[in-house]
Each structure stands twice: as C-alpha cells, then as structure tokens.
Design an enzyme around this catalytic site. Structure first.
Site, PDB file in Angstrom:
ATOM      1  CB  CYS A 194       0.371  -5.122  12.099  1.00 28.69           C
ATOM      2  SG  CYS A 194       1.567  -3.899  12.674  1.00 28.69           S
ATOM      3  CB  CYS A 215      -5.999  -6.643  22.759  1.00 30.24           C
ATOM      4  SG  CYS A 215      -4.322  -6.000  22.775  1.00 30.24           S
ATOM      5  CB  CYS A 249       0.845  -3.979   8.558  1.00 28.67           C
ATOM      6  SG  CYS A 249      -0.028  -3.908   7.000  1.00 28.67           S
ATOM      7  CB  CYS A 280      -2.114  -4.961  19.837  1.00 30.27           C
ATOM      8  SG  CYS A 280      -0.793  -5.731  18.889  1.00 30.27           S
ATOM      9  CB  CYS A 332      -0.926  -0.010   1.210  1.00 38.13           C
ATOM     10  SG  CYS A 332      -0.097   0.425   2.744  1.00 38.13           S
ATOM     11  CB  CYS A 358       3.997  -0.490  19.709  1.00 40.68           C
ATOM     12  SG  CYS A 358       4.262  -1.214  18.084  1.00 40.68           S
ATOM     13  CB  CYS A 365      -2.593   0.412  18.189  1.00 39.58           C
ATOM     14  SG  CYS A 365      -1.834   0.498  16.552  1.00 39.58           S
ATOM     15  CB  CYS A 401       6.815   0.184   4.004  1.00 36.87           C
ATOM     16  SG  CYS A 401       5.875  -1.267   4.456  1.00 36.87           S
ATOM     17  CB  CYS A 411       0.264  -3.398  27.537  1.00 35.76           C
ATOM     18  SG  CYS A 411      -1.271  -2.514  27.252  1.00 35.76           S
ATOM     19  CB  CYS A 442      -7.260  -5.224  29.711  1.00 31.66           C
ATOM     20  SG  CYS A 442      -6.731  -6.491  28.569  1.00 31.66           S
ATOM     21  CB  CYS A 499       3.643  -6.775   2.234  1.00 33.20           C
ATOM     22  SG  CYS A 499       2.137  -5.958   2.740  1.00 33.20           S
ATOM     23  CG  HIS A 536      -0.094  -9.378  27.562  1.00 34.05           C
ATOM     24  ND1 HIS A 536      -1.312  -8.750  27.752  1.00 34.05           N
ATOM     25  CD2 HIS A 536      -0.068 -10.425  28.433  1.00 34.05           C
ATOM     26  CE1 HIS A 536      -1.976  -9.390  28.713  1.00 34.05           C
ATOM     27  NE2 HIS A 536      -1.236 -10.400  29.138  1.00 34.05           N
TER      28      HIS A 536
HETATM   29 FE1  FSX Z   1       2.455  -3.841   3.469  1.00 33.30          FE
HETATM   30 FE2  FSX Z   1       3.964  -1.472   3.136  1.00 33.30          FE
HETATM   31 FE3  FSX Z   1       1.068  -2.982   5.366  1.00 33.30          FE
HETATM   32 FE4  FSX Z   1       1.174  -1.135   3.768  1.00 33.30          FE
HETATM   33  O1  FSX Z   1       4.001  -0.500   1.682  1.00 33.30           O
HETATM   34  S1  FSX Z   1       3.194  -3.831   5.541  1.00 33.30           S
HETATM   35  S2  FSX Z   1       0.228  -3.185   3.256  1.00 33.30           S
HETATM   36  S3  FSX Z   1       0.697  -0.780   5.900  1.00 33.30           S
HETATM   37  O2  FSX Z   1       2.841  -0.463   4.070  1.00 33.30           O
HETATM   38  O3  FSX Z   1       3.925  -3.201   2.483  1.00 33.30           O
HETATM   39 FE1  SF4 Z   2      -2.443  -7.080  26.980  1.00 29.37          FE
HETATM   40 FE2  SF4 Z   2      -3.816  -5.887  25.039  1.00 29.37          FE
HETATM   41 FE3  SF4 Z   2      -4.735  -5.861  27.509  1.00 29.37          FE
HETATM   42 FE4  SF4 Z   2      -2.591  -4.421  26.847  1.00 29.37          FE
HETATM   43  S1  SF4 Z   2      -4.698  -4.089  26.132  1.00 29.37           S
HETATM   44  S2  SF4 Z   2      -2.842  -5.690  28.692  1.00 29.37           S
HETATM   45  S3  SF4 Z   2      -1.606  -5.798  25.362  1.00 29.37           S
HETATM   46  S4  SF4 Z   2      -4.450  -7.687  26.212  1.00 29.37           S
END
Ligand code: FSX
Ligand code: SF4
Length: 301
Positions: A264, A233, A163, A261, A17, A242, A254, A20, A207, A227, A125, A204
């Site tokens: 990804c 999640c 992603c 989550c 997409c 993250c 996120c 990246c 978090c 949670c 990807c 986890h």
């Molecule tokens: Fe893939 Fe890259 Fe996902 Fe996109 O270009 S990892 S579809 S958010 O970003 O390749």
């Molecule tokens: Fe775990 Fe998700 Fe709950 Fe955070 S929100 S404690 S990562 S299950």
C-alpha cells in the site's frame, strides 16, 4: 526561558476515506493530544490550525483561518494534503464558497501550496493517486506531485504514503523537520520523495516469515504457517518498516495477522498490485511498470 516557536500546519482533505486523519489520531508516542498540545521537539510546537475531520469549528470562520495562515505565515507553514485531488469537474470535491462559487479543493491546495514551506502528501492517495485514482479514475483524481507540476509550483514535497500511513511516519517526519530542518529531511528522501528512515527497507528483508520463504515453506491457505507469497504477498516489492515498527501501538501488522502485504505504500497500489490475494511475480511487476510508464507518457502528451 526561550519562547516556543509555532509551526503552523494546515491539513486539507481531498478524495480519501479519512483513514489518514484517523491514523494520526492513533499516534502513540507521542499521543495524538500531545502532538497538538505540547512541543513536538524542544522549543517547537505544531500549531494545527485546520483539519476538517477533527476541528470543531465550521463555516466562514474556519475558512478565514486558511486565508489568514496563507497571509500571515507566508513561506513558514506546512501544508498537509490528505487524499488525491479530483480535477475532472469544477464541482468535484469543493470546500466553501467565494462570491457564490464553490471552490474546488484542488484550488485551495494550489493556493496554499504556493505559500507553504513544505507540502506533505499524507497517504497513498495524496502521494500517488491511490484508490480514488484507480482505473478508470472517474473523477480525474491526481496526486499532490501532479497538482504541483500542473500548477508550476516549486515547493519542497515530502510523500508519506500508506493506505493509511503509520502515524509515526508523519509525526516522525514533522519532528525531524522541526528538529533538523527541511533540508536535512529532504536529503533523506528516496526517489519517490519518501523519508528513507521509514521507507528505506524492503518488507521482505525484515519479515519474520523470510526464513520460510528461503526454505520454500509457503502457506497454501489463510491461517497456514509459512510465507504468504503464494497467497499474494507484495512484501518483496514494498518498502516500509512495518515488520519492525508494527501497528496499533506496536501490537501487530498485516503479515503478523496472517494477511499478505498489499504494497500500500507503493505507487503501484492499488491497480498494479491487484488482485490483492493473487501470487505476484517480478515479471508481472515489470509488465505493470511498463504499462504505467506508457499510460503516463500518453497522459503527458
Ligand atoms: Fe487514501 Fe487516507 Fe487509503 Fe484511506 O484518508 S491512503 S484511501 S486508507 O486513508 O487517503
Ligand atoms: Fe516475503 Fe511476504 Fe513471505 Fe514475508 S510473507 S517472507 S514479506 S513474501
């Protein structure tokens, strides 16, 4: 003053997409302009020679850059692959022509991988197939690792899934290669070839809602405190930093924004972590892993 060493980088994009490349442009420290203009680490500069989304050049001239890099910098350049490689038809995902034939991106990728010092699979990807390879995978999309295996190319591979991936995960990994060498970085990869310095901890574990999980305080609808496990999640099966790094220059992430989550950065994304907003269980994960292993065994004959 010692001369700056140039590290040529060629960035190809297959089925993706473009998130990246856009994520790279979000690099904050160093900023994206600095990544390409300045030394990344003392004495080393990334010479980004080809990147379709950002470069101004086009046509024959830029295609020559690929050939020149493969010839002049043989064994010394990094090939970044964004997106998966569509192998289902010779006309899927072509770039440029040779003697009247449109050349598939997978062919360019294989050619360049043969002479690269390292292949970096940028994004889920490229690393695992991701969304383009999701069932029923109509274009026969494969990951960088699959392409290298099919073509019998033995080149070091570093996977930077996500992603999209966080810009630091790529820039930091390239900086580590430039500063400490490829072998040191290779020694710090997990079994999925992801740098442990970025993908070493389970979401986890770190978090901020973990205390809610432990106390059984679960959000029942979006916007609730607590949670997000019941809302789908995938943090318990996802490995990335993250929660501590956060996104958009450290603004939020996120779960911080109230979204579960989605896992990804994992090979199970997207098919086997879907439906994204449905509660995930260990039993379900096990079942999906089994199905994936069976499908892989069938595919590999
Ligand atoms: Fe893939 Fe890259 Fe996902 Fe996109 O270009 S990892 S579809 S958010 O970003 O390749
Ligand atoms: Fe775990 Fe998700 Fe709950 Fe955070 S929100 S404690 S990562 S299950």
């Amino acid at each position: 003053m010692a001369e700056t060493v140039e590290i040529p980088v060629v960035w190809l994009q297959g089925s993706a997409c473009t998130g990246c490349a856009v994520s790279l442009l979000n690099s904050f420290s160093p900023g994206a302009a600095s990544v390409v203009l300045n030394e990344l680490v003392p004495g080393k500069h990334l010479s980004l020679r080809f990147i379709m989304t950002v470069m101004a050049g086009q046509g024959e001239q830029v295609m020559e850059v690929l050939k020149d890099t493969a010839a002049e910098a043989k064994g010394g350049y990094a090939l970044v692959l964004e997106g998966s490689l569509p192998m289902g038809h010779p006309l899927f995902g072509t770039m440029g022509e040779e003697e009247g034939r449109e050349v598939p991106i997978a062919e360019h990728a294989a050619r360049l991988a043969r002479g690269a010092a390292v292949v970096v699979a940028m994004g889920t990807c490229a690393a695992f197939g991701g969304i383009p390879a999701g069932e029923p995978n109509p274009t026969g999309a494969v990951s960088a690792a699959d392409l290298l295996a099919r073509e019998g190319i033995a080149v070091p591979l570093v996977n930077i899934p996500g992603c999209p991936p966080h810009p630091d995960w790529l820039v930091g990994s390239l900086a580590a290669v430039a500063r400490y060498g490829l072998e040191a970085v290779a020694a710090g990869l997990d079994e999925l070839k992801r740098p442990k310095m970025f993908y070493g901890k389970c979401v986890h574990e770190t978090c901020p809602r973990r205390a809610d999980f432990d106390a059984g305080r679960f959000a029942r609808k979006f916007g609730d405190a607590g949670c997000l496990y019941e809302l789908g999640c995938k943090g318990p099966v996802t490995f990335a930093d993250c929660p501590t790094r956060m996104w958009n220059s450290g603004t939020n992430w996120c779960i911080g924004a109230g979204s579960p989550c989605h896992g990804c950065v994992e090979p199970e994304f997207p098919d086997r972590v879907s439906p994204l907003y449905c509660k995930f269980t260990e039993e379900r994960l096990e079942r999906f892993r089994l199905l994936a292993a069976e499908a892989a065994a069938e595919r590999d004959g």
